[in-house]
Scaffold this active site. Structure first.
Site: not given
Ligand code: CTP
Length: 413
Positions: A218, A313, A316, A347, A351
């Site tokens: 990304n 996985p 967070l 969120k 989490k």
């Molecule tokens: N994060 C993580 N591990 C993952 C996905 C996300 O630790 N596999 C953490 C990111 O570092 C951030 C938070 O979760 O602190 C939210 O990440 P974000 O990309 O905004 O959310 P997603 O969990 O991907 O949810 P969505 O796709 O529904 O927005």
């Protein structure tokens, strides 16, 4: 109440590695050493070949009371104190005077002598006192090098305006030794409310292999996460940064673990526990290949291709649910493109983290890859909206909030 130590007192017991490069101001390094030692700091010197045209190793040695290092390939020096160790044994690296040539080497990561190698290998912060002719100072090449170094967190003192040895007038004259001493003392006198605390920060994207040559990634640059690690370390926390692939330099004073995939990132985070605070700023890939191909996938004559993905996985969520290994404070980020605060609150609940920093990453904000960020800090039911600011400033402000929170948690009730 304890007396606030004066800045100069902050020098007592500190170790300064002083790099002396070529310039007429090199003689002023002698006075700087005298001032630092008088204030109780230890000084060890590295002298470049050009520097030795202006000042002798013997004078530096006499004033510093320590051996002077100059040769990258000296077997004696390497067996006494290797160049890596030399750069690590200090609390701060100071370059005074720093010539235009040496700034260029630092900016470009050259390592063709002991001094430049030490600068490239150090994990400590660097303070630079430039010294050069006014035109060399004003040259766009030097200014571009300075901008690069500033962006990497290198600190500067001077140069001053004044008459120069070459007969011209203007900026370029090295700051006076007393001013450099004050700048060094200022560095050591900074408050360190997170001293004795430990922090874990995730940063950057992850790369999920599709086959041996392709991956899912990304647009995360890692700038925000790296800046947070650096800010926490500056406040005194023993900080581990677990980062996916980025083009960024390692922040000073931080232990860096480089990983590729989400699973590697999770394993490295678990290794770093226990910590007092975890900040998950990485843009972890939500999906990976259910089965990565062992060999390069051939194009063949397929007009379309479907990839079967499997969820990664959630790091967070895993840290928030780490039982007795759970950090006292877990901070997540929420990257949203609509209904930012509302989705971020949901969120946070999902989490199980304590705080969430919500940011709008829609394309028009330029947040992904850019230098600025507009965030909302969601702590429990409270939401604060911070003005648009540099990612560096978001990091500093967040680190201060973390210090306040951990400080408050430690106060006896
Ligand atoms: N994060 C993580 N591990 C993952 C996905 C996300 O630790 N596999 C953490 C990111 O570092 C951030 C938070 O979760 O602190 C939210 O990440 P974000 O990309 O905004 O959310 P997603 O969990 O991907 O949810 P969505 O796709 O529904 O927005």
């Amino acid at each position: 109440m304890a007396q606030e130590p004066s800045k100069i007192e902050a020098l007592a017991g500190r170790r300064v590695l002083l790099v002396v490069t070529g310039g007429i101001a090199a003689y002023k390094a002698l006075e700087l050493i005298r001032l630092l030692r008088k204030a109780g700091a230890g000084v060890r010197c590295v002298l470049t070949r050009a520097g030795s045209e202006f000042v002798t190793p013997l004078s530096l040695q006499a004033l510093s009371g320590d051996k002077v290092y100059s040769d990258l390939f000296s077997l004696t020096d390497e067996s006494e104190m290797g160049h890596i160790e030399l750069s690590r044994a200090a609390d701060l690296v100071v370059v005074a005077p720093a010539s235009a040539d040496f700034l260029a080497k630092m900016a470009h990561g050259r390592a063709d002598d002991l001094a430049s190698t030490v600068l490239l290998a150090t994990d400590k912060e660097t303070l630079v006192a430039p010294s050069m002719n006014v035109r060399m100072w004003q040259h766009p090449a030097t200014q571009a090098n300075l901008a690069t170094l500033r962006q990497r967190g290198v600190r500067f003192v001077g140069p001053d305006d004044g008459d120069m040895a070459c007969g011209e007038y203007g900026p370029g004259r090295m700051a006076e030794p007393a001013a450099i001493q004050t700048a060094i003392a200022g560095y050591f006198a900074q408050p360190r409310p997170l001293a004795g605390r430990s922090a874990l920060v995730t940063s950057g994207p992850t790369h999920e292999p599709i086959d041996p040559v392709r991956y899912i990634a990304n647009r995360s640059s890692g700038k925000q996460g790296h800046a947070i690690a650096s800010a926490l370390a500056r406040l005194g926390a023993a900080t581990t940064l677990v980062t996916g692939p980025t083009a960024l330099a390692d922040p000073a004073g931080v232990t860096v673990r480089r990983v590729e995939s989400a699973r590697d990132m999770l394993a490295a985070c678990r290794d770093a526990l226990p910590v007092d605070v975890a900040v998950c700023a990485a843009a972890v890939a939500d999906w990976r290949m259910a089965e990565a191909a062992a060999h390069k996938m051939k194009r063949g004559d397929q007009a379309e291709l479907s990839l079967r993905l499997q969820q990664n996985p959630d790091i967070l969520a895993a840290l928030s649910a780490a039982g007795n290994q759970r950090p006292a404070l877990v901070v997540g980020f929420a990257a949203e493109t609509e209904r930012v605060v509302e989705l971020a609150r949901a969120k946070r609940a999902r989490k199980g983290c304590d705080w969430i920093v919500a940011n709008d990453v829609s394309a028009e904000t330029g947040t992904f890859g850019g230098d600025d960020n507009t965030v909302h800090l969601i702590a429990g039911d409270d939401t604060e909206t911070w003005p648009r600011m540099r990612k560096q400033d978001v990091a500093d402000k967040l680190a201060e909030r973390i210090a306040e929170r951990l400080g408050a948690a430690a106060e006896p009730s």
